[in-house]
Motif scaffolding. Structure first.
Motif, mmCIF file in Angstrom:
data_model
loop_
_atom_site.group_PDB
_atom_site.id
_atom_site.type_symbol
_atom_site.label_atom_id
_atom_site.label_comp_id
_atom_site.label_asym_id
_atom_site.label_seq_id
_atom_site.Cartn_x
_atom_site.Cartn_y
_atom_site.Cartn_z
ATOM 1 N N ALA A 1 0.833 -1.195 -0.168
ATOM 2 C CA ALA A 1 0.094 -0.154 -0.002
ATOM 3 C C ALA A 1 0.817 1.230 0.048
ATOM 4 C CB ALA A 1 -0.811 0.163 1.235
ATOM 5 N N LEU A 2 2.069 1.066 0.464
ATOM 6 C CA LEU A 2 2.833 2.485 0.785
ATOM 7 C C LEU A 2 4.196 2.500 -0.012
ATOM 8 C CD1 LEU A 2 2.409 2.843 4.798
ATOM 9 C CD2 LEU A 2 1.233 3.943 3.032
ATOM 10 N N GLY A 3 4.622 1.421 -0.702
ATOM 11 C CA GLY A 3 5.783 1.138 -1.354
ATOM 12 C C GLY A 3 7.014 1.116 -0.322
ATOM 13 N N THR A 4 8.177 0.893 -0.924
ATOM 14 C CA THR A 4 9.251 0.663 -0.305
ATOM 15 C C THR A 4 9.410 1.637 0.970
ATOM 16 O OG1 THR A 4 10.254 -0.792 -1.815
ATOM 17 C CG2 THR A 4 11.696 0.118 -0.020
ATOM 18 N N TRP A 5 9.699 3.046 0.309
ATOM 19 C CA TRP A 5 10.115 4.118 1.204
ATOM 20 C C TRP A 5 9.034 4.358 2.134
ATOM 21 C CZ3 TRP A 5 14.814 3.764 1.921
ATOM 22 C CH2 TRP A 5 15.753 3.374 0.751
ATOM 23 N N GLY A 6 7.945 4.290 1.824
ATOM 24 C CA GLY A 6 6.650 4.657 2.744
ATOM 25 C C GLY A 6 6.600 3.650 3.810
ATOM 26 N N ALA A 7 6.777 2.368 3.546
ATOM 27 C CA ALA A 7 6.953 1.355 4.751
ATOM 28 C C ALA A 7 7.915 1.674 5.508
ATOM 29 C CB ALA A 7 6.618 -0.082 4.061
ATOM 30 N N THR A 8 9.063 2.104 4.745
ATOM 31 C CA THR A 8 10.306 2.142 5.735
ATOM 32 C C THR A 8 10.150 3.447 6.642
ATOM 33 O OG1 THR A 8 11.819 1.619 3.801
ATOM 34 C CG2 THR A 8 12.811 2.931 5.609
ATOM 35 N N ASN A 9 9.521 4.365 6.226
ATOM 36 C CA ASN A 9 9.309 5.744 7.175
ATOM 37 C C ASN A 9 8.456 5.292 8.441
ATOM 38 O OD1 ASN A 9 9.812 8.364 7.841
ATOM 39 N ND2 ASN A 9 7.881 9.052 6.878
ATOM 40 N N ILE A 10 7.686 4.460 7.980
ATOM 41 C CA ILE A 10 6.676 4.058 9.180
ATOM 42 C C ILE A 10 7.500 3.613 10.695
ATOM 43 C CG2 ILE A 10 5.175 2.138 10.222
ATOM 44 C CD1 ILE A 10 3.828 2.078 7.481
ATOM 45 N N ARG A 11 8.412 2.866 10.584
ATOM 46 C CA ARG A 11 9.201 2.446 11.810
ATOM 47 C C ARG A 11 9.929 3.821 12.542
ATOM 48 N NH1 ARG A 11 14.847 -0.542 10.802
ATOM 49 N NH2 ARG A 11 14.915 -0.248 13.051
ATOM 50 N N PHE A 12 10.181 4.789 11.357
ATOM 51 C CA PHE A 12 10.953 6.011 12.019
ATOM 52 C C PHE A 12 9.842 7.162 12.551
ATOM 53 C CE2 PHE A 12 13.973 4.728 8.704
ATOM 54 C CZ PHE A 12 14.657 3.766 9.422
ATOM 55 N N LEU A 13 8.908 7.460 11.702
ATOM 56 C CA LEU A 13 7.935 8.463 11.932
ATOM 57 C C LEU A 13 7.006 8.262 12.958
ATOM 58 C CD1 LEU A 13 6.467 11.181 10.890
ATOM 59 C CD2 LEU A 13 5.053 9.572 9.354
ATOM 60 N N PHE A 14 6.546 6.717 12.941
ATOM 61 C CA PHE A 14 5.553 6.343 14.188
ATOM 62 C C PHE A 14 6.270 5.880 15.381
ATOM 63 C CE2 PHE A 14 2.754 6.808 10.701
ATOM 64 C CZ PHE A 14 1.684 7.239 11.244
ATOM 65 N N GLY A 15 7.613 5.698 15.256
ATOM 66 C CA GLY A 15 8.571 5.216 16.366
ATOM 67 C C GLY A 15 9.074 6.179 17.267
ATOM 68 N N PHE A 16 9.306 7.321 16.662
ATOM 69 C CA PHE A 16 9.833 8.461 17.323
ATOM 70 C C PHE A 16 9.194 8.866 18.373
ATOM 71 C CE2 PHE A 16 10.452 13.199 17.671
ATOM 72 C CZ PHE A 16 11.670 13.346 18.271
ATOM 73 N N PRO A 17 7.790 9.349 18.433
ATOM 74 C CA PRO A 17 7.025 9.572 19.561
ATOM 75 C C PRO A 17 7.202 8.575 21.127
ATOM 76 C CG PRO A 17 5.689 9.835 17.759
ATOM 77 C CD PRO A 17 6.663 9.068 17.246
ATOM 78 N N PHE A 18 7.402 7.238 20.446
ATOM 79 C CA PHE A 18 7.501 6.392 21.555
ATOM 80 C C PHE A 18 8.813 6.434 22.011
ATOM 81 C CE2 PHE A 18 3.833 4.307 19.094
ATOM 82 C CZ PHE A 18 3.068 4.370 20.062
ATOM 83 N N SER A 19 9.802 6.651 21.218
ATOM 84 C CA SER A 19 11.162 6.604 21.742
ATOM 85 C C SER A 19 11.509 8.015 22.685
ATOM 86 C CB SER A 19 12.094 6.909 20.854
ATOM 87 O OG SER A 19 12.201 8.412 20.273
ATOM 88 N N VAL A 20 10.542 8.963 22.486
ATOM 89 C CA VAL A 20 10.707 10.162 23.294
ATOM 90 C C VAL A 20 10.261 9.746 24.930
ATOM 91 C CG1 VAL A 20 9.740 12.635 23.632
ATOM 92 C CG2 VAL A 20 10.740 11.926 21.441
#
Length: 299
Positions: free
Chosen positions: A32-51
């Motif tokens: 649904a999102l393509g390679t780089w879209g799916a890649t960004n998920i782990r970073f974009l949605f992971g960042f708030p949890f890391s904070v």
């Protein structure tokens, strides 16, 4: 009982479990999102949890806010940018290969991490640990082999993609460990959590800007799939938190070799979720992986 020096063992096992779950989630979103879209998920949605993790760690530990040195940033950028490339290549390889085979290619990372760790950080390994790494990696290679017409090592392009992805993951591990050990005056937990927050911030910024410039519709689609993306982001941040804790305590090669047990977890995911059977060849490879990992822990 584990001493602080050996806590990297349970940290790595927990991280490997989390990473398999995250990889499976990302794989399901690639279409649904393509390679780089799916890649960004782990970073974009992971960042708030890391904070969130970092805030909790500061509150519990009582450590001051870390101040990064000039040596911190080159290591952090090496780790963050290498991981972006590695994750994208991993998902690209997963489109052409089975989940287990792709995971097997990635686990050649252990040998490459040992080499890069020695060259860049001066991490030394005993002879027994070197033997353990080799045995476990051979087990991974055997697990990845496929006879006849099945997709195995015979196809050059996906093989190269998988191996280059492993090299990028190896550089990422070395880079992040290099960054963590430059953070002084705080506990190893705070140093690891601080590095994770800044690493994910850099990765989120780089990929989000790229998608805004090149594929804004994919970025919109990511937020449209925020529920599964949120779960994948949480699992990514959760796994990374434990990877970084392990990197803070021991050489990256030790962590990435023990992480070969991820292949066992991937086999379970492939069998129960993707209905991919386990062959006798894969079982023999798994036995070698277990022997190699046991030797590493014993060493």
């Amino acid at each position: 009982m584990f001493s602080v020096a050996t806590l990297w063992i349970p940290f790595t096992i927990v991280a490997a479990l989390g990473q398999v779950a995250r990889n499976a989630m990302q794989r399901s979103l690639t279409g649904a999102l393509g390679t780089w879209g799916a890649t960004n998920i782990r970073f974009l949605f992971g960042f708030p949890f890391s904070v969130l993790f970092f805030v909790v760690v500061l509150a519990v530990s009582g450590d001051p806010m870390p101040v990064p040195t000039s040596a911190f940033w080159p290591w952090l950028l090496l780790g963050a940018l290498s991981q972006i490339v590695a994750t994208g290549l991993m998902l690209l390889a997963m489109n052409d290969r089975s989940f287990v085979v792709t995971t097997a290619y990635l686990k050649t990372e252990a040998i490459q991490t040992a080499i890069f760790g020695f060259v860049f950080l001066g991490d030394h390994l005993t002879a027994l640990k070197v033997v353990a790494i080799l045995i476990a990696t051979i087990g991974v290679v055997i697990t990845a082999l496929r006879p006849g017409g099945e997709k195995g090592f015979a196809e050059l392009k996906p093989t190269i993609i998988g191996l280059v992805s492993a090299a990028a993951f190896a550089l990422s591990a070395v880079g992040f460990r290099g960054a963590i050990i430059t953070v002084s005056g705080v506990s190893f937990v705070t140093a690891a959590s601080f590095t994770l927050v800044l690493g994910l911030f850099v990765q989120t910024a780089v990929l989000t800007v790229y998608l805004l410039a090149r594929a804004p519709k994919i970025l919109q689609a990511i937020f449209g799939l925020w529920k599964p993306s949120m779960l994948a982001g949480f699992m990514g941040a959760f796994a990374s938190q434990f990877w970084f804790l392990a990197f803070a305590l021991t050489a990256a090669a030790n962590v990435r070799t023990l992480a070969l047990i991820e292949v066992l977890f991937a086999q379970a995911v492939a069998y129960y979720s993707f209905k991919q059977p386990v062959s006798a060849r894969e079982i023999s490879g798994i036995v070698l992986i277990v022997i190699g990992v046991a030797l590493l822990v014993a060493a």
